[in-house]
Write an enzyme that holds these catalytic residues in place. Structure first.
Site, PDB file in Angstrom:
ATOM      1  N   ASP A  95     -13.763 -17.154  59.709  1.00  0.00           N
ATOM      2  CA  ASP A  95     -13.990 -18.599  59.597  1.00  0.00           C
ATOM      3  C   ASP A  95     -15.496 -18.742  59.850  1.00  0.00           C
ATOM      4  O   ASP A  95     -16.234 -17.753  59.692  1.00  0.00           O
ATOM      5  CB  ASP A  95     -13.133 -19.371  60.615  1.00  0.00           C
ATOM      6  CG  ASP A  95     -13.039 -20.869  60.311  1.00  0.00           C
ATOM      7  OD1 ASP A  95     -12.209 -21.265  59.484  1.00  0.00           O
ATOM      8  OD2 ASP A  95     -13.831 -21.653  60.893  1.00  0.00           O
ATOM      9  N   LYS A  97      -4.876 -19.890  64.771  1.00  0.00           N
ATOM     10  CA  LYS A  97      -6.342 -19.932  64.663  1.00  0.00           C
ATOM     11  C   LYS A  97      -6.922 -19.415  65.961  1.00  0.00           C
ATOM     12  O   LYS A  97      -6.289 -19.509  67.015  1.00  0.00           O
ATOM     13  CB  LYS A  97      -6.814 -21.369  64.454  1.00  0.00           C
ATOM     14  CG  LYS A  97      -8.182 -21.459  63.831  1.00  0.00           C
ATOM     15  CD  LYS A  97      -8.083 -21.374  62.329  1.00  0.00           C
ATOM     16  CE  LYS A  97      -9.434 -21.344  61.666  1.00  0.00           C
ATOM     17  NZ  LYS A  97      -9.309 -21.530  60.214  1.00  0.00           N
TER      18      LYS A  97
HETATM   19  N1  GLU Z   1     -10.502 -19.558  57.968  1.00  0.00           N
HETATM   20  C1  GLU Z   1      -9.891 -19.705  56.691  1.00  0.00           C
HETATM   21  C2  GLU Z   1      -9.129 -21.011  56.632  1.00  0.00           C
HETATM   22  O1  GLU Z   1      -9.557 -21.979  57.233  1.00  0.00           O
HETATM   23  C3  GLU Z   1      -9.095 -18.490  56.247  1.00  0.00           C
HETATM   24  C4  GLU Z   1      -7.994 -18.051  57.138  1.00  0.00           C
HETATM   25  C5  GLU Z   1      -7.362 -16.728  56.744  1.00  0.00           C
HETATM   26  O2  GLU Z   1      -7.743 -16.148  55.734  1.00  0.00           O
HETATM   27  O3  GLU Z   1      -6.453 -16.311  57.458  1.00  0.00           O
HETATM   28  O4  GLU Z   1      -8.127 -21.172  55.983  1.00  0.00           O
END
Ligand code: GLU
Length: 449
Positions: free
Chosen positions: A170, A130
């Site tokens: 996100d 992340k």
């Molecule tokens: N931010 C999204 C999540 O919390 C998607 C992450 C992504 O697609 O890599 O899963």
């Protein structure tokens, strides 16, 4: 933190507290997982002997860097950005980037930690990571957003790659930002490496249904939870917090499946529209005009806007928290239960506090934690990576069908694991244990990593 930990797990948690001071959201996310892992260690003592949990709690790599940029008036700003590459046992690090003023290392670590288990649950080959920045996109022009994204990528590019780490969106990072980030990556590296980012536009390698995927997936998961109880979404009243990407597409799918969404919100207040939220208005306000949700009443005189209102006080059958972490506390959970709510599925990451979770679980309502219920977004990101790797592009219907199958499988795995470990209906335990075992097995097979 509510429930007590197993005696083998408490020292591991104490160590996490000591090694990561002040990172309260990360502590919360770790505690929630550890609370459910006791029975796994009984069944698999080798995971304890080989210190798999201790290793999973420590990110493989953490990158923190400066992002200098200039606003439209020529003023210089300095933001801080992060990429936490948490676990690559199952595949390249995968997870979004969040742009929000609240971002600091503790938020990115909680999100990265959650992502490990969520991504494992999808059954697709993706590790957990992340990133994000304390940059506040609110009120910034397109040109400012572009300069910020370009500056951020000027450092981030050296850490990512289609086989290394694949960021996506996100909170505060959507299609526009991914476009600017991809453009700068391509320019710096001189590579058209489509699979380095997901959530791309359809004109340059994005996947159909990716935009809709998190919200749609949350509703598919809700439908499965209700089905397991001999019920369905048909005719249910639903409350959805937030009005961003996840909320919008959760509302869309809930309506498609015959439910009526009567409230949504943003960080300023809530909209209650008893005859049903008009999604075209929400999309126009949020996706096109980028205004506050209070503008909704300009288009619908019979809707009510309550400044700083509490969305969880609106009576409903189903609640979908789709805004942000810790947006639903113990008091809110008690209110929902009292008002007859039968199902809660999390479109956001960790939106319910530990007290709230405990109230839902002891009330016996169907509670789907974010790791399982919002895994549709990252699943479709993995489908985007598949399309990019095979230089293919799938139809909307085909991609949506795959998403639905993945959500059905996640629900089934969580449900069955909960039964196997003697906690029927406990999707928190089901999700944590299913995800953990997949990662632990892979880590163990690879030697001491
Ligand atoms: N931010 C999204 C999540 O919390 C998607 C992450 C992504 O697609 O890599 O899963």
């Amino acid at each position: 933190m509510t429930a007590r930990l197993d005696e083998k797990l408490e020292p591991i948690f104490q160590d996490v507290l000591r090694r990561n001071p002040g990172e309260v959201e990360f502590h919360q996310a770790v505690h929630e997982v550890l609370e459910t892992l006791g029975p796994v260690l009984v069944k698999h003592p080798e995971f304890a002997e080989r210190k798999i949990i201790q290793r999973i709690c420590e990110p493989e790599r953490q990158i923190i860097f400066r992002v200098p940029w200039q606003d439209d008036n020529g003023e210089i700003h300095i933001n801080r950005a992060f990429r936490v590459e948490f676990n690559s046992a199952l595949g390249p690090y995968k997870g979004g980037m969040r742009f929000h003023p609240s971002v600091y290392l503790g938020i990115i670590k909680f999100l990265g930690f959650e992502q490990i288990f969520k991504n494992a649950l999808t059954g697709l080959p993706i590790g957990g990571g992340k990133g994000g920045s304390d940059f506040d996109p609110k009120g910034r022009s397109d040109a400012e957003i572009m300069r910020f994204c370009q500056s951020l990528m000027t450092e981030l590019y050296r850490h990512i790659g289609e086989y290394t780490d694949v960021p996506a969106g996100d909170i505060g990072v959507g299609g526009r930002e991914i476009g600017y980030l991809f453009g700068q990556y391509k320019r710096i590296t001189n590579r058209y490496e489509s699979g380095v980012l997901t959530g791309k536009g359809l004109s340059y390698g994005g996947s159909r249904a990716r935009t809709e995927a998190t919200g749609y997936g949350t509703v598919f998961f809700t439908q499965e939870m209700l089905k397991a109880r001999g019920d369905s979404l048909e005719g249910k009243t639903v409350v959805v917090s937030g009005s961003g990407n996840v909320a919008i597409y959760a509302i869309e799918k809930a309506h498609e499946l015959g439910a009526k969404v009567i409230a949504c919100s943003d960080s300023s207040g809530i909209i209650v529209h008893e005859s049903g939220i008009d999604l075209d208005t929400v999309k126009r306000i949020k996706e096109v005009e980028r205004r506050r949700i209070s503008a909704y009443t300009e288009f619908h005189k019979d809707a009510k806007y309550v400044e700083a209102g509490n969305i969880w006080s609106v009576p409903c059958d189903v609640a979908l928290p789709c805004a942000t972490q810790n947006e639903l506390n113990g008091t809110d959970a008690a209110t929902l239960v009292k008002n007859g709510c039968i199902a809660v599925a999390e479109g956001a990451n960790m939106p319910t506090t530990p007290e709230g979770i405990q109230i839902f679980q002891s009330a016996g309502l169907a509670y789907g934690p974010g790791k399982a219920a919002n895994a549709g977004g990252v699943s479709t990101s993995a489908l985007e990576m598949q399309q990019n790797a095979s230089r293919d592009s799938w139809s909307f219907d085909f991609t949506q069908k795959r998403l639905e199958e993945i959500m059905i499988n996640i629900h089934r795995d969580c449900f069955e694991t909960a039964e196997e470990f003697g906690a029927p209906g406990n999707y928190v335990l089901g999700a944590n244990i299913t995800g953990f075992i997949k990662v632990a097995r892979a880590m163990d097979a690879m030697g001491l990593i």
